[in-house]
Design an enzyme around this catalytic site. Structure first.
Site, PDB file in Angstrom:
ATOM      1  N   TYR A 190      -9.508  -7.559  -6.523  1.00  0.00           N
ATOM      2  CA  TYR A 190     -10.609  -6.743  -6.037  1.00  0.00           C
ATOM      3  C   TYR A 190     -11.898  -7.120  -6.760  1.00  0.00           C
ATOM      4  CZ  TYR A 190     -10.524  -3.741 -10.234  1.00  0.00           C
ATOM      5  OH  TYR A 190     -10.597  -3.278 -11.521  1.00  0.00           O
ATOM      6  N   ARG A 210     -16.356 -14.854  -9.178  1.00  0.00           N
ATOM      7  CA  ARG A 210     -15.185 -14.332  -9.892  1.00  0.00           C
ATOM      8  C   ARG A 210     -14.051 -14.019  -8.911  1.00  0.00           C
ATOM      9  NH1 ARG A 210     -15.952  -9.174 -13.708  1.00  0.00           N
ATOM     10  NH2 ARG A 210     -16.079  -8.162 -11.687  1.00  0.00           N
ATOM     11  N   ARG A 226       9.562  -7.294   2.649  1.00  0.00           N
ATOM     12  CA  ARG A 226       9.525  -7.202   1.190  1.00  0.00           C
ATOM     13  C   ARG A 226      10.438  -8.229   0.526  1.00  0.00           C
ATOM     14  NH1 ARG A 226      11.287  -4.867  -3.441  1.00  0.00           N
ATOM     15  NH2 ARG A 226       9.669  -4.016  -4.809  1.00  0.00           N
ATOM     16  N   HIS A 275      10.018 -10.565  -3.364  1.00  0.00           N
ATOM     17  CA  HIS A 275       9.075 -10.822  -4.453  1.00  0.00           C
ATOM     18  C   HIS A 275       8.334 -12.153  -4.299  1.00  0.00           C
ATOM     19  CE1 HIS A 275      11.277  -7.515  -6.163  1.00  0.00           C
ATOM     20  NE2 HIS A 275      10.498  -7.488  -7.225  1.00  0.00           N
ATOM     21  N   LYS A 320      -8.956 -10.367 -11.896  1.00  0.00           N
ATOM     22  CA  LYS A 320      -9.291  -8.993 -11.512  1.00  0.00           C
ATOM     23  C   LYS A 320      -8.281  -8.526 -10.458  1.00  0.00           C
ATOM     24  CE  LYS A 320     -13.367  -6.099 -10.722  1.00  0.00           C
ATOM     25  NZ  LYS A 320     -13.189  -5.150 -11.797  1.00  0.00           N
ATOM     26  N   GLU A 375     -10.934  -4.452 -24.714  1.00  0.00           N
ATOM     27  CA  GLU A 375     -11.948  -3.952 -23.773  1.00  0.00           C
ATOM     28  C   GLU A 375     -11.572  -2.545 -23.369  1.00  0.00           C
ATOM     29  OE1 GLU A 375     -11.905  -6.062 -19.986  1.00  0.00           O
ATOM     30  OE2 GLU A 375      -9.751  -6.346 -20.149  1.00  0.00           O
ATOM     31  N   LEU A 408     -11.301  -9.069 -19.174  1.00  0.00           N
ATOM     32  CA  LEU A 408     -11.963  -9.518 -17.948  1.00  0.00           C
ATOM     33  C   LEU A 408     -13.376  -9.963 -18.325  1.00  0.00           C
ATOM     34  CD1 LEU A 408     -11.737  -9.550 -14.762  1.00  0.00           C
ATOM     35  CD2 LEU A 408     -13.111  -7.482 -14.848  1.00  0.00           C
TER      36      LEU A 408
HETATM   37  N1  PLP Z   1     -13.025  -4.828 -17.949  1.00  0.00           N
HETATM   38  C1  PLP Z   1     -12.245  -4.226 -17.036  1.00  0.00           C
HETATM   39  C2  PLP Z   1     -10.784  -4.030 -17.345  1.00  0.00           C
HETATM   40  C3  PLP Z   1     -12.768  -3.790 -15.812  1.00  0.00           C
HETATM   41  O1  PLP Z   1     -11.975  -3.207 -14.901  1.00  0.00           O
HETATM   42  C4  PLP Z   1     -14.149  -3.979 -15.555  1.00  0.00           C
HETATM   43  C5  PLP Z   1     -14.756  -3.537 -14.291  1.00  0.00           C
HETATM   44  O2  PLP Z   1     -14.118  -3.035 -13.426  1.00  0.00           O
HETATM   45  C6  PLP Z   1     -14.950  -4.581 -16.542  1.00  0.00           C
HETATM   46  C7  PLP Z   1     -14.343  -5.003 -17.720  1.00  0.00           C
HETATM   47  C8  PLP Z   1     -16.420  -4.782 -16.335  1.00  0.00           C
HETATM   48  O3  PLP Z   1     -16.648  -5.804 -15.399  1.00  0.00           O
HETATM   49  P1  PLP Z   1     -17.999  -5.838 -14.537  1.00  0.00           P
HETATM   50  O4  PLP Z   1     -19.117  -5.838 -15.523  1.00  0.00           O
HETATM   51  O5  PLP Z   1     -17.902  -7.104 -13.779  1.00  0.00           O
HETATM   52  O6  PLP Z   1     -17.977  -4.623 -13.674  1.00  0.00           O
END
Ligand code: PLP
Length: 285
Positions: free
Chosen positions: A33, A52, A100, A102, A149, A182, A207
């Site tokens: 996403y 990304r 379904r 995997h 993501k 994070e 991320l």
């Molecule tokens: N880290 C995580 C786990 C996130 O889910 C997000 C945003 O959803 C971010 C960092 C920040 O990313 P961005 O600045 O691209 O929104």
């Protein structure tokens, strides 16, 4: 006004928008996403978000469902049909619908694409940033590929819920070595007593936030000292300032960590300046 969602080539009423029960996103969290800010009706940092997205899809070997330009058109159309002025546009692509199993579905299975958009309450967000937020720390129990993501967000869901139950807005993940990685949906930053801005490198374990990338530019522009290195919770407790970044929260000051005040317990000067200047550096399309 009723909301509209884009689902695989159609704009449909949001309340009835759906994908099949055997969508692999639903069955296996087999999808990715993106969330892009919309400001004054325009997309913020669209190019970097689509870059990304392409990377996430490539890592999972899911085909891009349409060309970049077409995706840009659909994103804008969804924003416009929902009359979004200040808000977000959400995009999700899964490996599609299949019996379904995997392992990957048969070649030719089409990815499912869903796009939604909504306004957010800018005044409320501003007030939240003006007050600053509280965060708690939780063990980082996620898989290693958090650089993708993916919609597989169960640890993030549990961490965010733990934060809510503790009266906090965000949870910071702490890895096995004691370093903050994070937040559950944001990147994490501190400012040391010496005024250095510190955040974990994005090579692994986090991320690579688009907001993070832009804020690095703002930091350079301001001539601030940057230390891209992991930091511990003890450093966070002793920090002069702390803040989080994301497309939905921009730069938001953190004023409390695990119940302890950060600095003097008020939003810091550096975090506030970065928040003020962030949108001047973001790409507006
Ligand atoms: N880290 C995580 C786990 C996130 O889910 C997000 C945003 O959803 C971010 C960092 C920040 O990313 P961005 O600045 O691209 O929104």
């Amino acid at each position: 006004m009723s909301r509209i969602a884009y689902v695989n080539g159609r704009y449909v009423p949001h309340r009835t928008a759906s994908v099949h029960v055997e969508d692999r996103g639903y069955q296996f969290a087999d999808g990715v996403y993106e969330v892009c800010e919309v400001r004054a009706g325009r997309l913020i940092d669209e190019r970097r978000h689509i870059d990304r997205l392409e990377r996430s899809l490539k890592e999972l070997r899911i085909a891009m469902p349409m060309r970049r330009n077409a995706l840009g058109v659909v994103l804008r159309e969804t924003v416009s049909r929902n009359r979004v002025r200040d808000g977000i546009v959400y995009l999700q692509i899964t490996r599609g619908v299949a019996r379904r199993d995997h392992a990957f579905p048969p070649a030719g299975t089409l990815p499912n694409t869903v796009i939604t958009a909504k306004n957010h309450d800018l005044a409320k967000l501003e007030q939240g940033a003006g007050d600053g937020i509280a965060v708690i720390s939780v063990p980082d129990n996620r898989w290693e590929r958090v650089d993708i993501k993916s919609v597989s967000l169960l640890p993030n869901v549990l961490a965010k819920q733990a934060a809510r139950e503790a009266g906090a807005k965000e949870a910071w993940f702490v890895d096995a070595k004691g370093f903050v990685t994070e937040g559950a949906s944001t990147n994490a930053w501190i400012v040391t007593r010496d005024g250095a801005v510190v955040t974990k490198p994005a090579d692994a374990g986090i991320l690579r936030g688009i907001t993070r990338t832009v804020v690095l530019e703002v930091i350079a522009e301001h001539g601030l000292t940057l230390e891209e290195r992991p930091f511990t919770m003890d450093e966070a407790y002793a920090a002069r300032e702390a803040f989080i970044t994301s497309a939905t929260q921009f730069v938001t000051p953190v004023v409390q960590i695990d119940g302890r005040p950060v600095g003097n317990g008020a939003p810091g000067l550096i975090a506030s300046a970065l928040r003020r200047d962030y949108h001047d550096h973001a790409e507006i399309a």
